[in-house]
Motif scaffolding. Structure first.
Motif, mmCIF file in Angstrom:
data_model
loop_
_atom_site.group_PDB
_atom_site.id
_atom_site.type_symbol
_atom_site.label_atom_id
_atom_site.label_comp_id
_atom_site.label_asym_id
_atom_site.label_seq_id
_atom_site.Cartn_x
_atom_site.Cartn_y
_atom_site.Cartn_z
ATOM 1 N N LEU A 217 0.940 -1.302 -0.072
ATOM 2 C CA LEU A 217 0.139 0.108 -0.078
ATOM 3 C C LEU A 217 0.702 1.252 -0.070
ATOM 4 N N ARG A 218 1.934 1.234 0.845
ATOM 5 C CA ARG A 218 2.842 2.477 0.803
ATOM 6 C C ARG A 218 3.504 2.478 -0.443
ATOM 7 N N GLU A 219 3.852 1.595 -1.165
ATOM 8 C CA GLU A 219 4.306 1.677 -2.423
ATOM 9 C C GLU A 219 3.241 2.092 -3.720
ATOM 10 N N LEU A 220 2.280 1.870 -3.550
ATOM 11 C CA LEU A 220 1.102 2.185 -4.339
ATOM 12 C C LEU A 220 0.782 3.836 -4.086
ATOM 13 N N LEU A 221 0.523 4.053 -2.880
ATOM 14 C CA LEU A 221 0.426 5.498 -2.492
ATOM 15 C C LEU A 221 1.305 6.206 -1.642
ATOM 16 N N ASP A 222 2.390 6.287 -1.993
ATOM 17 C CA ASP A 222 3.600 6.644 -1.555
ATOM 18 C C ASP A 222 3.586 8.240 -1.482
ATOM 19 N N SER A 223 2.772 8.631 -0.636
ATOM 20 C CA SER A 223 2.725 10.069 -0.266
ATOM 21 C C SER A 223 2.700 10.401 1.280
ATOM 22 N N PRO A 224 3.801 10.877 1.632
ATOM 23 C CA PRO A 224 3.631 11.560 3.055
ATOM 24 C C PRO A 224 2.635 12.558 3.539
ATOM 25 N N ARG A 225 2.365 13.249 2.550
ATOM 26 C CA ARG A 225 1.464 14.188 2.651
ATOM 27 C C ARG A 225 -0.317 13.299 3.029
ATOM 28 N N GLY B 279 -6.591 13.870 -2.952
ATOM 29 C CA GLY B 279 -7.953 13.769 -3.665
ATOM 30 C C GLY B 279 -8.886 12.519 -3.103
ATOM 31 N N HIS B 280 -9.817 12.438 -3.358
ATOM 32 C CA HIS B 280 -10.954 11.421 -2.726
ATOM 33 C C HIS B 280 -10.570 10.059 -2.960
ATOM 34 N N ALA B 281 -10.264 9.886 -4.527
ATOM 35 C CA ALA B 281 -9.827 8.568 -4.648
ATOM 36 C C ALA B 281 -8.613 7.778 -4.122
ATOM 37 N N GLU B 282 -7.559 8.560 -4.022
ATOM 38 C CA GLU B 282 -6.453 7.926 -3.166
ATOM 39 C C GLU B 282 -6.653 7.634 -2.062
ATOM 40 N N ALA B 283 -7.130 8.903 -1.131
ATOM 41 C CA ALA B 283 -7.668 8.894 -0.010
ATOM 42 C C ALA B 283 -8.563 7.682 0.430
ATOM 43 N N GLY B 284 -9.588 7.429 -0.290
ATOM 44 C CA GLY B 284 -10.305 6.232 -0.130
ATOM 45 C C GLY B 284 -9.572 5.098 -0.140
ATOM 46 N N GLU C 107 -6.487 -0.780 -5.444
ATOM 47 C CA GLU C 107 -5.793 -0.181 -6.766
ATOM 48 C C GLU C 107 -6.897 0.316 -7.441
ATOM 49 N N ALA C 108 -7.974 -0.477 -7.581
ATOM 50 C CA ALA C 108 -9.176 -0.245 -8.410
ATOM 51 C C ALA C 108 -9.672 1.192 -7.858
ATOM 52 N N VAL C 109 -9.804 1.358 -6.643
ATOM 53 C CA VAL C 109 -10.426 2.481 -5.817
ATOM 54 C C VAL C 109 -9.441 3.616 -6.186
ATOM 55 N N ALA C 110 -8.219 3.439 -5.947
ATOM 56 C CA ALA C 110 -7.178 4.558 -5.957
ATOM 57 C C ALA C 110 -6.936 5.190 -7.522
ATOM 58 N N PRO D 180 -7.656 5.494 -14.932
ATOM 59 C CA PRO D 180 -6.929 3.954 -14.903
ATOM 60 C C PRO D 180 -5.744 3.777 -15.858
ATOM 61 N N GLN D 181 -5.467 4.900 -16.417
ATOM 62 C CA GLN D 181 -4.080 4.569 -17.177
ATOM 63 C C GLN D 181 -2.845 4.718 -16.081
ATOM 64 N N ARG D 182 -3.098 5.215 -14.959
ATOM 65 C CA ARG D 182 -2.233 5.159 -13.848
ATOM 66 C C ARG D 182 -1.746 3.782 -13.378
ATOM 67 N N SER D 183 -2.811 2.924 -13.562
ATOM 68 C CA SER D 183 -2.706 1.440 -12.835
ATOM 69 C C SER D 183 -1.505 0.845 -13.216
ATOM 70 N N ASN D 184 -0.995 -0.143 -12.422
ATOM 71 C CA ASN D 184 0.149 -1.206 -12.789
ATOM 72 C C ASN D 184 -0.415 -2.198 -13.554
ATOM 73 N N ILE D 185 -1.659 -2.638 -13.864
ATOM 74 C CA ILE D 185 -2.312 -3.411 -14.462
ATOM 75 C C ILE D 185 -2.474 -3.015 -15.765
#
Length: 371
Positions: free
Chosen positions: A121-129, A286-291, A306-309, A314-319
């Motif tokens: 999760l940290r790697e996916l959403l690596d934002s200290p803020r 943003g509410h997507a990554e926060a959720g 990942e789907a919620v984020a 969707p182009q940001r997804s690793n899939i």
């Protein structure tokens, strides 16, 4: 990952520390016996995750986790619960302090799975803020305990009886009322009124029941008006049904759950609604990554997180193929009347299916506003 274990050896045996230490140099573990020692450790060094035993000699677990939230809001807070209490929701106070709960006795593989998912999760959403923003929220939405209990019962026993499932639902009168209401709605009613939960569970089926229970728990936030809550829930249920239709059976439930929870970030204070145009200088997450981050703290599977984020982008997804993230993007967009990223659909080779999905969205019968 730097991990702090807080408690005596009865709750956190030395084998756990040895197990983590053997995973590699990037895994560092420290053990302290009580709450004050934990506060000193966190005050003097950065800790990624703290795991707290249910009983400490000096502080309650909730008090310690509250101190941790103040000192290091970015640190992930895990509370251990007694095995005998694993089917009951934790106390209201600790729910507001802990990000995730793990059962005692704590098996090494359970701990590893939890820590690994948090690292992902940290790697996916690596934002200290983002981590700090979520960590400072006074009261996070509670994990959906009835939904998780229902899933646990089904995972433990594939032959769980309708009566057993009905008993779980009956534990929450508000959700039980919604289940009965939906089972008697025009969409499911076959002419015979249902007045008992067992009959309602049979009529709805487990997939619909799971979605309804999850939606009822998640969208019960008091910060929303009744109208807002009903509209958000109706859109989520429509998107959930549509996403399930777009995926193979093996992935349908993942897609349904992810679509249902796609906009859960809108329930969090201090986040930006990404459906509205961004204002210059607005640095709120943003509410997507926060959720997605919240769902990760709850321990939901990574495909859902990942789907919620990335459901808005969707182009940001690793899939790189059309899977859960793509289905959730299309389903939530069609359910809300928003544009679909057709360039993304062309890249993953499913653009030709869009018209059919639009027709399915138009044909879906959504829940009544009061259901």
């Amino acid at each position: 990952m730097r991990i702090l274990l807080v408690g005596d050896e009865a709750s956190l045996p030395a084998e756990l520390s040895d197990y983590i230490g053997d995973l590699g140099e990037e895994w560092q573990v420290q053990t302290v016996p009580d709450g004050n020692a934990a506060i000193s450790a966190v005050a003097t060094s950065s800790i990624d995750a703290v795991i707290v035993a249910p009983v400490l000699p000096d502080l309650t677990a909730a008090t310690l986790l509250g101190q941790m939230r103040t000192l290091r809001p970015e640190t992930i807070r895990i509370a251990l619960i007694d095995a005998n209490a694993s089917h009951r929701p934790p106390s209201a106070r600790i729910i507001g302090m802990a990000h995730r709960f793990l059962p005692l006795p704590l098996a090494p593989e359970v701990l590893l799975e939890a820590l690994t998912s948090l690292e992902e999760l940290r790697e996916l959403l690596d934002s200290p803020r983002l981590r700090s923003s979520i960590g400072r929220i006074e009261k996070l939405p509670s994990p959906p305990h009835l939904y998780l209990s229902l899933m646990h019962a089904l995972e433990e026993d594939d032959d769980s009886s309708t009566e057993d499932i009905a008993k779980l639902v009956a534990a929450d009168p508000a959700i039980a009322a919604k289940v009965l209401q939906l089972s008697n709605s025009a969409f499911f009613n076959n002419g015979r009124a249902i007045s008992d939960l067992r009959g309602a569970v049979t009529r709805l089926g487990l997939a619909t029941l799971r979605d309804l229970v999850l939606a009822s728990e998640v969208f019960s936030a008091q910060s929303l008006s009744t109208t807002e809550r009903n509209a958000l829930q109706a859109r989520a249920l429509t998107a959930s049904r549509l996403a399930a239709k777009m995926l193979p059976e093996s992935s349908a439930q993942l897609g349904a759950t992810a679509a249902l929870l796609a906009d859960i970030g809108l329930l969090l204070p201090g986040v930006r609604n990404e459906h509205d145009p961004a204002e210059e200088g607005d640095d709120r997450p943003g509410h997507a990554e926060a959720g997605a981050y919240l769902l990760g703290l709850w321990g939901l599977p990574m495909p859902i997180i990942e789907a919620v984020a990335f459901h808005l982008q969707p182009q940001r997804s690793n899939i790189r193929s059309f899977w859960v993230t793509g289905a959730v993007h299309v389903a939530t967009a069609l359910a809300s009347g928003l544009p679909v990223d057709e360039q993304y659909l062309a890249r993953v080779g499913v653009a030709a299916k869009l018209d059919g999905w639009r027709n399915s969205a138009n044909d879906l019968i959504t829940l009544p506003a009061d259901a």
